[in-house]
Design an enzyme around this catalytic site. Structure first.
Site: not given
Ligand code: UDP
Length: 330
Positions: A13, A38, A119, A144, A148, A211, A283, A286
């Protein structure tokens, strides 16, 4: 002055929008993408597409030896916060190992510049909901984000020890699609808010699950900073000049936060159809509020979003998605 760029994840993306920006600027682009997320159709024929793993050392050594690359741009990664809470080691192993191999081969090949897709998830939600500058405390909200951040640290040492100049771009929420309508957002499975809202509008889903509406925000739903994907792509080109001197890290966001409910309302206005919602549990992973203070990026590179408005961003996403209801598969 055309230069060569190696772009991992260039069929994904954000990566495909960066490839587009590089090609429009007249550069030569080599993409490595395993096409697990992708799409072949997202990479124009003028770019060289190598289908493979961005952490495959033999492939990297061969590609990096083929021509002098001005910079490596690294997008290839697993990128779902929620999935990383279920499979922490998958995320920590894959994303860190791939980046580690890529950084080592980049250094070995003598390439001097590296741009990392990082991120906002490296930050915790600030207690007062304030915008996050680059000096905000690092407190990853998920494996995640932790992965990073570990890659940012690998790059720190690659600079200190080998002089590899890098830019870590901490994207807030990438959104929208190319205004010319040839590429857009298409994940399988789709977990992101705006594309899910569009799927509801297209009748592909009955409703949106929200959520959590018990967060400490005005309407109880999470607040995010949505940045147009082409503005994120533009940031990748603008940081290159700064890398002549030093390594940098920038928070890439508009500075405006919108709640999940506000995103739904904006989409209803753009699309002209009601979006049914249901309340669902939070979720895991978050944070309540993530909004960027993007002033450093603006001041040091001259960046500013060309499409700052949420409705305009959603309109570009809708223009692509309503014409490609099955995404790249259609
Ligand atoms: N969200 C939601 N329902 C969905 C998908 C997302 O309520 O089906 C919320 C999610 O909890 C977050 C925001 O929308 O607060 C943006 O989520 P997304 O997955 O798009 O991006 P993230 O912030 O995780 O990078």
């Amino acid at each position: 002055n055309a230069k060569s760029f190696l772009v991992t994840g260039g069929a994904g993306y954000v990566g495909s929008h960066a490839v587009d920006a590089l090609l429009r600027a007249g550069h030569h682009v080599t993409v490595i993408d395993d096409l697990s997320q992708g799409h072949r159709g997202a990479v124009p024929a003028v770019a060289e597409l190598l289908v493979g793993d961005a952490g495959d050392r033999a492939l990297l050594a061969r590609v990096l030896a083929a021509r002098p690359f001005h910079a490596v741009m690294h997008f290839a990664a697993r990128s779902l916060v929620g999935e990383s809470m279920q499979k922490p080691h998958l995320y920590l192993r894959d994303n860190v190992q791939t980046a580690h191999n890529l950084i080592e081969e980049t250094v070995a090949a003598g390439v001097r510049r590296f741009v990392l897709s990082s991120t906002a998830n490296i930050f915790a939600s600030p207690p007062d909901g304030a915008a996050l500058g680059e000096e905000a405390p690092i407190a990853p909200g998920s494996p995640y984000g932790e992965g990073k951040h570990m890659v940012e640290r690998l790059l720190h040492w690659a600079d200190r020890c080998h002089g590899l100049r890098s830019a870590a771009l901490r994207y807030f929420n990438a959104a929208g699609a190319h205004p010319d309508g040839h590429i857009g957002e298409d994940h399988h499975p789709e977990t992101h808010l705006i594309p899910i809202v569009l799927e509801v509008a297209l009748g592909k889903r009955s409703h949106l699950d929200i959520y959590g509406d018990d967060y400490p925000t005005p309407d109880g739903t999470c607040i995010r900073d949505y940045v147009h994907v082409c503005d994120i792509a533009d940031a990748h080109l603008r940081v290159l000049d700064v890398l002549d001197d030093r390594s940098v890290r920038y928070n890439v966001g508009s500075g405006s936060g919108y709640s999940v409910r506000q995103v739904v309302e904006a989409a209803e206005k753009v699309i002209g159809r009601p979006i049914p919602v249901r309340m669902a549990p939070r979720r895991p992973g978050d944070p309540a509020v993530l909004v960027a203070d993007g002033n450093r990026l603006r001041a040091e590179t001259g960046w500013s979003p060309a499409l700052p408005g949420l409705e305009d961003i959603i309109a570009t996403a809708w223009a692509w998605r309503s014409r490609h209801p099955d995404g790249f598969g259609g």
